[in-house]
Design a protein around this motif. Structure first.
Motif: not given
Length: 532
Positions: A405-417
């Motif tokens: 739920g962190s900003q880092e994980r959300h950003l990582a999934y968003s970049m890959v997607g």
């Protein structure tokens, strides 16, 4: 071939007459089949056919009992695309190297991320980056090596910032590339804080801001990573900024980790106007000491001792020795090596198109600062003529980025997607939900991804998808050179030892690539192995 009988009936025929004729026909056919079987067993010749219409002709009717043979329909894949639009596709054209065979269209599949980006039609893509996802031993690495090596004949260069397994070293030696070894008892050093070449088309202020952001992002990523992913406090950020500015002044704009470490020690000793920076220097000081006097010394703390070879077809930074020392050392090494590569190839004026292969791509996303730098790097890839190839084993690899739920994980999934070009290889059962939820893949494609054979992948380019078999066009030389199963499978007779392998000139593989790249490539491939 299906046997067909054409009935030509009189206009005044009744239903009873038709049934009687049908019975007579079936009886005649059955008797003829029995007689034919008997003749075949005894080896007798065919009997003479009485009359122009063959045997079994009834009295008073116009009946043709001769079988009608319909030849099989033959057409090219271009015609079949119109007859069966949901089965056969026209593909991406013939621009770029041959990667494999399109299994739906039964045609060669060409791919170049720069050609698809330049395509103004609906088949074009809006990015040059590629996401490669698949389970172990699904053929990911071998396919990417096939794409990269075959692209060399088209003038593209390839860079591997961190080869954690040493598998690209053999390929670089085979094509006459350059290998930079770290941690192999050499004196090779890379400076992750190097300025790099001047970006074309930017003002002095823009250029200085970009260099400054990259340097500070590298320092913050290294320190947060070594501190277990703990976010730095505001005083710690200020301490790092001050130390970097002082190091830039002291070295005349050639800062190094050693110089920054020296300035942090000075701040810790009280050489600052802000007393809050003195205790804040503790964490950065102990982290940077690992690079200067600790287990990472001799690698990244001083000026670079190697120069990036602009003319080399493939540049590989071999970090396999350092990855054997532990996961943290591996992550720190990858950040430093990637920062150096980004500094030396971020020049649009070079007019070069390059692949940047990011093995274990999630290691470049270990902190918020690293993620933001990574995101900017992906966005600027088109500007610099770069195609980033991000390789993941599963979407769950990104769970190592930040907390749930962190900003880092959300950003990582968003970049890959957001990476538009995707190569999906065979995945495990556990990946079904991630493919549907994270990548928004159709359910039928998710089921298909579980059944793919080694070397087969679903390629998403723009709004279209293709089912491709890479290995169907590979020669024995390529297959043995690119495979990564040497540790678990028996060795072949081909010697691929980087110390003894003989470099091969690219123009010997693909003669005259600038004249007729399609015919040269196709001729070479079909001469080596019949395309299935």
């Amino acid at each position: 071939m299906t046997r067909k009988v054409v009935h030509i009936a009189p206009a005044n025929q009744t239903r009873a007459d038709r049934r009687a004729r049908e019975l007579e026909i079936r009886t005649a056919l059955r008797d003829g089949a029995t007689q034919q079987s008997t003749r075949d067993k005894r080896g007798l010749p065919e009997p003479a056919v009485p009359g122009p219409f063959g045997p079994g002709l009834g009295n008073g009717g116009y009946w043709n009992l001769a079988p009608m043979r319909v030849p099989a329909h033959q057409a090219t894949s271009q015609h079949l695309a119109g007859i069966y639009p949901f089965v056969a596709d026209t593909g991406l054209g013939h621009r770029g190297p041959i990667v494999g065979v399109d299994l739906n269209a039964d045609a060669l599949w060409h791919f170049s991320p720069w050609e698809t980006y330049a395509d103004a039609t609906e088949r074009g893509a809006f990015s040059t980056n590629i996401l490669v996802l698949g389970a172990y031993r699904s053929g990911k690495s071998a396919t990417i090596k096939t794409l990269v090596v075959r692209s060399l004949a088209f003038g593209h260069q390839a860079v591997v910032p961190s080869d954690s397994k040493g598998e690209w070293v053999v390929v670089a030696n085979a094509v006459g590339g350059t290998v930079i070894r770290l941690g192999h008892d050499t004196h090779t050093r890379l400076n992750p804080l190097a300025r790099g070449p001047r970006r074309t088309g930017t003002s002095d202020e823009q250029h200085e801001q970009m260099v400054r952001q990259r340097r500070i992002a590298t320092l913050i990523s290294l320190i947060e990573m070594a501190l277990g992913g703990k976010a730095l406090t505001a005083p710690e950020h200020a301490c790092i900024h001050l130390a970097l500015e002082r190091a830039i002044t002291a070295t005349h704009d050639h800062p190094t980790l050693r110089a920054v470490y020296a300035e942090v020690i000075r701040i810790a000793g009280g050489d600052t106007d802000d007393p809050d920076l003195i205790p804040a220097s503790s964490g950065p000081r102990y982290v940077l000491r690992r690079f200067v006097d600790g287990d990472l010394s001799g690698l990244f703390e001083d000026e670079s001792t190697v120069v990036f070879d602009e003319n080399s077809p493939l540049v590989v930074v071999d970090t396999s020795e350092l990855f054997a020392r532990g996961e943290l050392v591996a992550q720190l090494t990858q950040v430093c090596a990637t920062a150096w590569i980004q500094a030396v190839i971020s020049d649009r004026d070079a007019h070069r198109t390059r692949y940047v292969i990011r093995e274990e791509g999630w290691r470049d996303m270990t902190s918020l600062a690293a993620l933001q730098m990574y995101q900017q790097w992906l966005k600027l890839s088109r500007h610099y003529g770069i195609s980033n190839i991000v390789i993941l084993h599963k979407m769950g690899d990104l769970d190592a980025v930040g907390a749930a739920g962190s900003q880092e994980r959300h950003l990582a999934y968003s970049m890959v997607g957001d990476i538009e070009n995707k190569f999906i290889f065979r995945v495990n059962h556990q990946e079904q939900a991630a493919l549907r939820d994270r990548l928004n893949l159709p359910a039928t494609h998710v089921d298909m991804a579980r059944q793919l054979r080694k070397g087969e992948f679903i390629a998403y380019v723009g709004q279209f998808s293709y089912l491709v078999d890479c290995f169907s066009t590979s020669t024995d030389y390529e297959y043995d050179l690119f495979k990564t199963d040497d540790a678990v499978l028996p060795h072949t007779d081909i010697d691929l030892d980087p110390a003894v392998v003989e470099p091969v000139r690219i123009d010997e593989w693909w003669p005259n690539p600038t004249d007729e790249p399609e015919s040269s490539l196709t001729g070479w491939l079909t001469a080596e192995r019949e395309i299935g």
